[in-house]
Design an enzyme around this catalytic site. Structure first.
Site, PDB file in Angstrom:
ATOM      1  N   GLY A   1       0.562  -1.018   0.011  1.00  0.00           N
ATOM      2  CA  GLY A   1       0.194  -0.151  -0.267  1.00  0.00           C
ATOM      3  C   GLY A   1       0.745   1.418  -0.188  1.00  0.00           C
TER       4      GLY A   1
ATOM      5  CD  GLU B   1      -8.540  32.532  -0.086  1.00  0.00           C
ATOM      6  OE1 GLU B   1      -7.792  33.616   0.840  1.00  0.00           O
ATOM      7  OE2 GLU B   1      -9.791  33.046  -0.243  1.00  0.00           O
TER       8      GLU B   1
ATOM      9  CD  GLU C   1     -12.367  34.150   1.543  1.00  0.00           C
ATOM     10  OE1 GLU C   1     -11.651  34.220   2.457  1.00  0.00           O
ATOM     11  OE2 GLU C   1     -12.883  34.365   0.610  1.00  0.00           O
TER      12      GLU C   1
ATOM     13  CG  HIS D   1       2.253   4.300  13.586  1.00  0.00           C
ATOM     14  ND1 HIS D   1       2.474   5.285  14.259  1.00  0.00           N
ATOM     15  CD2 HIS D   1       0.596   3.561  14.060  1.00  0.00           C
ATOM     16  CE1 HIS D   1       0.648   5.370  15.351  1.00  0.00           C
ATOM     17  NE2 HIS D   1       0.260   4.266  14.518  1.00  0.00           N
TER      18      HIS D   1
ATOM     19  CD  GLU E   1      -2.506   9.938  12.638  1.00  0.00           C
ATOM     20  OE1 GLU E   1      -2.113   9.136  12.005  1.00  0.00           O
ATOM     21  OE2 GLU E   1      -3.438   8.777  13.540  1.00  0.00           O
TER      22      GLU E   1
END
Length: 341
Positions: free
Chosen positions: A27, A232, A228, A109, A196
């Protein structure tokens, strides 16, 4: 005191070039590590379950593909590049029966080791090499002659050489080009989960959705709200990434700066930090891990329902229409909730 930063001169790639490396899973991280190590002159084999959709993909990239169990038998270093929740089953079935003294288990991890969903025997090295970026960036940076910074950690070291192997792996995937920092399985796991949940994914997406809803509920058009509160955001994050928060502030208008420093702390206030601390406590105590494993064992029902709810949020429909107006922007379609392996 600042942590030592290891670079390419601190790592000896020859340590790995004398070994067989198995990557279990193909993966995001799995494919990147495998390809980068192969290009670094290492012998890499891929271990996949029978019927995996990744088998033809890995073979097309020039790898020898065998079953997960066979890969563990043949390899000296075994990278467990499988989703956290699926690792215990694969470990019991395919990995544990084929582990021999002197082999090395490697993770990107620390979840399974730190929360003890996997309990390795004492006669194997257990190490961590965690690039601080998604797999496709790890691969792209390597191909461009660059690298993504990486963390290394040692959980078990019966051979006395575990750290050297971790540094060599970090060098082989390109991490030492940027810099490698040493950590522990505990620190990497808990900080990664916290980031996370509260900032990078959970915090950012919830903030964007809340801002969008607030403007639309006040009568402004969804298009304006999208630009907005979501579009951005990348510009601001890129500036932070390049120059820090103060550097970002240097690049925006005085009005934006004043709104930032005077209103921002009223939105992300002490109550938010209090809930962040509660989230961190759930991570540290293992409560989050237990609930996540329970969710997996129950068939991902709430997980999938929450993802579906997010996909149906009005901001997604608005965003799809506006992104179609921007042909220069790279776009990705949702390919499903489960990670490939």
């Amino acid at each position: 005191m600042s942590a030592k930063v290891y670079t390419e001169k601190d790592a000896n790639l020859a340590i790995l070039q004398r070994k067989t490396l198995a990557v279990l899973g193909f993966g995001s991280q799995g494919h990147a590590h495998a390809l980068n190590l192969k290009d670094s002159g290492c012998k890499v084999i891929i271990g996949l379950y029978e019927g995996s959709k990744s088998i033809p993909v890995a073979r097309e990239k020039g790898f020898k593909v065998v079953t997960t169990a066979e890969a563990v038998k043949q390899a000296d270093v075994i990278f467990v590049a499988i989703p956290d929740t699926k690792q215990p089953t694969v470990y019991k079935r395919d990995i544990e029966p084929n582990l021999k003294p002197g082999k090395t288990l490697l993770f990107s991890h620390g979840f399974a080791i730190h929360f003890k969903t996997i309990k390795p025997p004492k006669n194997v090295d257990v190490i961590l090499v965690a690039p601080k970026g998604p797999g496709h960036i790890v691969r792209r940076q390597y191909v461009e002659g660059k690298g993504v910074p990486a963390l290394i950690g040692v959980y078990q070291n019966p051979s006395g050489k575990a750290k050297h192997v971790a540094l060599a792996w970090a060098k082989g995937i390109g991490g030492a080009r940027a810099g490698v920092l040493e950590t522990s399985f505990k620190e990497e796991t808990e900080t990664d989960l916290f980031g996370e949940q509260t900032v990078l994914c959970g915090g950012a997406s919830a903030l964007v959705q809340a801002g969008f809803e607030t403007l639309v509920e006040a009568g402004y058009s969804p298009e304006m709200a999208y630009f907005e509160c979501l579009h951005e955001l990348k510009l601001i994050v890129d500036l932070m990434n390049e120059a820090g928060i103060s550097g970002m502030r240097f690049s925006v208008s005085e009005t934006a700066k004043w709104g930032d420093v005077s209103v921002g702390p009223k939105i992300i206030d002490a109550s938010v930090k209090k809930r962040m601390k509660a989230a961190l406590k759930d991570i540290q105590s293992g409560k989050f891990a237990r609930n996540w494993v329970k969710e997996y064992q129950g068939g991902y029902k709430r997980y999938n329902a929450l993802l579906k709810k997010g996909e149906n949020h009005p901001i997604e429909k608005t965003g799809a229409r506006l992104r179609a107006m921007m042909p220069w922007m790279k776009k990705r379609a949702i390919k499903g909730a489960q990670a490939a392996y």
